[in-house]
Design a protein around this motif. Structure first.
Motif, PDB file in Angstrom:
ATOM      1  N   ALA A 129     -59.753 -54.925  -8.207  1.00 27.24           N
ATOM      2  CA  ALA A 129     -59.171 -53.913  -7.336  1.00 27.24           C
ATOM      3  C   ALA A 129     -59.217 -54.358  -5.889  1.00 27.24           C
ATOM      4  CB  ALA A 129     -59.930 -52.598  -7.496  1.00 27.24           C
ATOM      5  N   VAL A 130     -58.283 -53.839  -5.128  1.00 23.37           N
ATOM      6  CA  VAL A 130     -58.291 -53.969  -3.680  1.00 23.37           C
ATOM      7  C   VAL A 130     -58.391 -52.549  -3.142  1.00 23.37           C
ATOM      8  CG1 VAL A 130     -57.002 -54.661  -1.632  1.00 23.37           C
ATOM      9  CG2 VAL A 130     -56.918 -56.081  -3.703  1.00 23.37           C
ATOM     10  N   VAL A 131     -59.413 -52.287  -2.340  1.00 18.18           N
ATOM     11  CA  VAL A 131     -59.617 -50.983  -1.716  1.00 18.18           C
ATOM     12  C   VAL A 131     -59.339 -51.133  -0.236  1.00 18.18           C
ATOM     13  CG1 VAL A 131     -61.312 -49.187  -1.158  1.00 18.18           C
ATOM     14  CG2 VAL A 131     -61.322 -50.250  -3.430  1.00 18.18           C
ATOM     15  N   LYS A 132     -58.551 -50.232   0.306  1.00 22.14           N
ATOM     16  CA  LYS A 132     -58.249 -50.246   1.737  1.00 22.14           C
ATOM     17  C   LYS A 132     -58.657 -48.921   2.357  1.00 22.14           C
ATOM     18  CE  LYS A 132     -54.661 -53.720   1.812  1.00 22.14           C
ATOM     19  NZ  LYS A 132     -53.402 -54.101   2.468  1.00 22.14           N
ATOM     20  N   CYS A 133     -59.063 -49.009   3.634  1.00 17.00           N
ATOM     21  CA  CYS A 133     -59.502 -47.814   4.353  1.00 17.00           C
ATOM     22  C   CYS A 133     -59.258 -48.018   5.844  1.00 17.00           C
ATOM     23  CB  CYS A 133     -60.979 -47.547   4.087  1.00 17.00           C
ATOM     24  SG  CYS A 133     -62.066 -48.894   4.616  1.00 17.00           S
ATOM     25  N   ALA A 134     -59.286 -46.914   6.559  1.00 14.96           N
ATOM     26  CA  ALA A 134     -59.148 -46.990   8.009  1.00 14.96           C
ATOM     27  C   ALA A 134     -60.373 -47.680   8.594  1.00 14.96           C
ATOM     28  CB  ALA A 134     -59.012 -45.592   8.596  1.00 14.96           C
TER      29      ALA A 134
ATOM     30  N   GLY B  95     -64.228 -55.638   2.014  1.00 18.32           N
ATOM     31  CA  GLY B  95     -64.746 -56.934   1.579  1.00 18.32           C
ATOM     32  C   GLY B  95     -63.890 -58.106   2.013  1.00 18.32           C
ATOM     33  N   GLY B  96     -63.069 -57.939   3.019  1.00  9.76           N
ATOM     34  CA  GLY B  96     -62.276 -59.047   3.538  1.00  9.76           C
ATOM     35  C   GLY B  96     -61.050 -59.390   2.720  1.00  9.76           C
ATOM     36  N   GLY B  97     -60.721 -58.596   1.728  1.00  8.54           N
ATOM     37  CA  GLY B  97     -59.499 -58.814   0.968  1.00  8.54           C
ATOM     38  C   GLY B  97     -59.677 -59.449  -0.385  1.00  8.54           C
TER      39      GLY B  97
ATOM     40  N   LEU C 171     -49.735 -46.918   5.221  1.00  6.69           N
ATOM     41  CA  LEU C 171     -51.162 -47.185   5.440  1.00  6.69           C
ATOM     42  C   LEU C 171     -51.610 -48.446   4.714  1.00  6.69           C
ATOM     43  CD1 LEU C 171     -52.560 -43.543   5.206  1.00  6.69           C
ATOM     44  CD2 LEU C 171     -52.145 -44.913   7.270  1.00  6.69           C
ATOM     45  N   TRP C 172     -51.063 -48.683   3.516  1.00  3.27           N
ATOM     46  CA  TRP C 172     -51.418 -49.886   2.757  1.00  3.27           C
ATOM     47  C   TRP C 172     -51.080 -51.134   3.571  1.00  3.27           C
ATOM     48  CZ3 TRP C 172     -54.290 -50.453  -1.491  1.00  3.27           C
ATOM     49  CH2 TRP C 172     -54.337 -51.727  -2.065  1.00  3.27           C
ATOM     50  N   ALA C 173     -49.952 -51.122   4.233  1.00  7.87           N
ATOM     51  CA  ALA C 173     -49.530 -52.277   5.037  1.00  7.87           C
ATOM     52  C   ALA C 173     -50.389 -52.436   6.289  1.00  7.87           C
ATOM     53  CB  ALA C 173     -48.061 -52.120   5.419  1.00  7.87           C
ATOM     54  N   GLN C 174     -50.940 -51.343   6.818  1.00 12.01           N
ATOM     55  CA  GLN C 174     -51.679 -51.383   8.085  1.00 12.01           C
ATOM     56  C   GLN C 174     -53.175 -51.634   7.914  1.00 12.01           C
ATOM     57  OE1 GLN C 174     -51.027 -47.654  10.048  1.00 12.01           O
ATOM     58  NE2 GLN C 174     -48.847 -48.014  10.368  1.00 12.01           N
ATOM     59  N   TRP C 175     -53.786 -51.050   6.904  1.00 10.90           N
ATOM     60  CA  TRP C 175     -55.239 -51.042   6.804  1.00 10.90           C
ATOM     61  C   TRP C 175     -55.807 -52.323   6.225  1.00 10.90           C
ATOM     62  CZ3 TRP C 175     -56.354 -45.517   4.496  1.00 10.90           C
ATOM     63  CH2 TRP C 175     -56.162 -44.572   5.510  1.00 10.90           C
ATOM     64  N   PRO C 176     -57.004 -52.704   6.681  1.00  3.99           N
ATOM     65  CA  PRO C 176     -57.666 -53.885   6.117  1.00  3.99           C
ATOM     66  C   PRO C 176     -58.291 -53.561   4.756  1.00  3.99           C
ATOM     67  CG  PRO C 176     -59.076 -52.858   7.759  1.00  3.99           C
ATOM     68  CD  PRO C 176     -57.780 -52.093   7.773  1.00  3.99           C
TER      69      PRO C 176
END
Length: 150
Positions: free
Chosen positions: A116-121, A39-41, A31-36
């Protein structure tokens, strides 16, 4: 069978997080590899305090892991204590929607801050932003370790 969600932790009043959430390491990586990234990264920033800062006793990664899990229902996939830092890979799941949030968090002891980097679907960004607020609050509340008896 679907596990019954554990009651939300006190620090997650704005977003109920599942205290019993589980996630396989392989799923986290996929999921980490797939999800954006939220805040644009660009890394999200928060000030550190207390046990995460450079003054007095400092919490280590294990203490932060335990506190985040019990106080905020934020779970640790992996963590470590490189020099002058704490690195955390975290996840949490919303009780109401089932949305999953992933986070890579780097705490700099000298700077008394974290990034931090937060990722979500896709489609769960609003809840992910609320998760980030819960996490910032929890990180600011990490207690200092007890003094060593000697």
């Amino acid at each position: 069978p679907t596990p019954t969600p554990v009651a939300a932790a006190p620090l997650s009043a704005g977003l109920a997080l599942d205290g019993g959430a589980e996630l396989a390491p392989e799923t986290f990586q996929e999921l980490w590899a797939q999800w954006p990234a939220l805040g644009g990264g660009a890394p999200l920033q928060c000030p550190g305090s207390g046990a995460l800062g450079s003054g007095g006793a400092q919490a280590d990664a294990d203490a932060v892991d335990a506190f985040l899990s019990s106080a905020a229902a934020v779970h640790t996939m992996a963590s470590g204590d490189p020099p002058d830092a704490i690195k955390l890979f975290l996840y949490a799941r919303s009780v109401s929607s089932g949305a999953l949030f992933l986070c890579e968090c780097d705490v700099s002891r000298p700077a008394r801050a974290c990034s931090a980097v937060v990722k979500c679907a896709p489609g769960t960004e609003t809840e992910a932003a609320a998760f980030w607020e819960v996490l910032k609050s929890a990180l600011a509340s990490v207690p200092a370790p007890p003094p060593l008896l000697g």
